[in-house]
Design a protein around this motif. Structure first.
Motif, PDB file in Angstrom:
ATOM      1  N   ARG A   1       0.614  41.732   7.788  1.00  0.00           N
ATOM      2  CA  ARG A   1       0.645  40.279   8.128  1.00  0.00           C
ATOM      3  C   ARG A   1       1.904  39.577   7.907  1.00  0.00           C
ATOM      4  O   ARG A   1       2.599  38.745   8.219  1.00  0.00           O
TER       5      ARG A   1
ATOM      6  N   ALA B   1       4.947  40.699   9.484  1.00  0.00           N
ATOM      7  CA  ALA B   1       4.938  40.146  10.690  1.00  0.00           C
ATOM      8  C   ALA B   1       5.504  38.839  10.606  1.00  0.00           C
ATOM      9  O   ALA B   1       6.191  38.400  11.760  1.00  0.00           O
TER      10      ALA B   1
ATOM     11  N   TRP C   1      -3.652  34.397  12.475  1.00  0.00           N
ATOM     12  CA  TRP C   1      -4.113  35.901  11.918  1.00  0.00           C
ATOM     13  C   TRP C   1      -5.325  35.782  11.837  1.00  0.00           C
ATOM     14  O   TRP C   1      -6.031  37.187  11.767  1.00  0.00           O
TER      15      TRP C   1
END
Length: 138
Positions: free
Chosen positions: A22, A25, A134
């Motif tokens: 995450r 990203a 997320w």
């Protein structure tokens, strides 16, 4: 501009992997450590811009890591965000007194984590990164 580097310190391999995916990203670089001793070594070697630290670590717990980081000149200024499953009523104030900049309870809301990362390192992360949805990490 260089990417912000975040040291993730947790003994849960799945959580480290999920956080790494995450954060990358969202344009952050990550390095990892699984225990207190390796956290200190990686912090000294990599000089991350921020540390995400679990309190419940093998060998040396997160409170001791906070103390050790404060005693080492080359890493004492690295901001630390505690990310833990421990009871905040028993641990939050102790974490702040030991030097933590923020205390987040697992499972963490990822948008909240991103916001705290940005607030903790505003000069390094100038808000150019966009938040993504997320969900939660456990």
């Amino acid at each position: 501009m260089d990417k912000l580097t975040i040291l993730i310190v947790d003994d849960d391999a799945d959580l480290k992997r999920a956080l790494t995916m995450r954060l990358r990203a969202n344009h952050y670089q990550t390095v990892q450590a699984s225990d207190g001793y390796s956290a200190i070594a990686v912090a000294q070697r990599e000089r991350p811009n921020l540390i995400l630290l679990d309190l419940g670590l093998p060998a040396v717990d997160g409170f001791r890591v906070l103390e050790l980081l404060q005693d080492i000149d080359t890493v004492s200024n690295i901001p630390v965000i505690v990310l833990t499953g421990r009871d905040p009523q028993l641990n939050e104030q102790k974490a702040f007194l030991a030097g933590a900049r923020a205390y987040l309870q697992k499972p963490v809301d990822n948008d909240e984590l991103l916001a705290i990362i940005r607030a903790t390192c505003p000069l390094l992360d100038r808000g150019a990164l966009q938040s993504s949805a997320w969900g939660e990490l456990t």
